[in-house]
Design a protein around this motif. Structure first.
Motif: not given
Length: 150
Positions: A117-142
């Motif tokens: 199993a590997k998690v990939v971005c639905e949009h670009c198909g690239q693997p999701v790794e720590l440090g390659e994504s960021r939270a844009v809403r956290l706990g319901g807040q931007p």
């Protein structure tokens, strides 16, 4: 105050001991209570409680297959089926970091190759790794984006 979090919300349903193993068995096709008890090793009382909770949360559907005495089978809902990939990812992590020796369970994909199993971005198909994504809403807040003026 604790952060509002979908992981915490999911753990309210799935986080108790034996719950994921019961769900694993139903997803593997074990439908009857005695089969699930045998394959998980859970006590009958605990398993009955976990199955009721999964049913109440909309992950399992209980269907009667015998009237006297009344007996039921458990069937996964679409919500439960969506957890299949989560269980595969958890299993893969356990194989790599916890289990000693060869993996006790191996899956094969429909392409004929061993499945990992590997998690990939639905949009670009690239693997999701720590440090390659960021939270844009956290706990319901931007989340404010900090800009570096290098």
């Amino acid at each position: 105050m604790a952060r509002d979090c979908s992981i915490a919300n999911a753990l309210e349903v799935l986080g108790e001991r034996w719950t994921l193993l019961a769900l694993r068995e139903v997803l593997l096709g074990q439908r009857r209570f005695d089969q699930i008890v045998q394959q998980t090793g859970a006590s009958r009382d605990i398993l009955a409680t976990r199955l009721r909770k999964l049913e109440a949360a909309g992950l399992l559907e209980r269907r009667q297959y015998e009237q006297h005495p009344p007996r039921y089978e458990y069937h996964p809902t679409d919500a439960a089926k969506q957890l299949h990939t989560v269980l595969l990812t958890l299993m893969d992590w356990g194989d790599r970091h916890i289990t000693q020796g060869p993996p006790p369970t191996v899956w094969e994909h429909s392409c004929g190759h061993e499945l990992h199993a590997k998690v990939v971005c639905e949009h670009c198909g690239q693997p999701v790794e720590l440090g390659e994504s960021r939270a844009v809403r956290l706990g319901g807040q931007p989340v404010e984006r900090t800009v570096s003026n290098g």
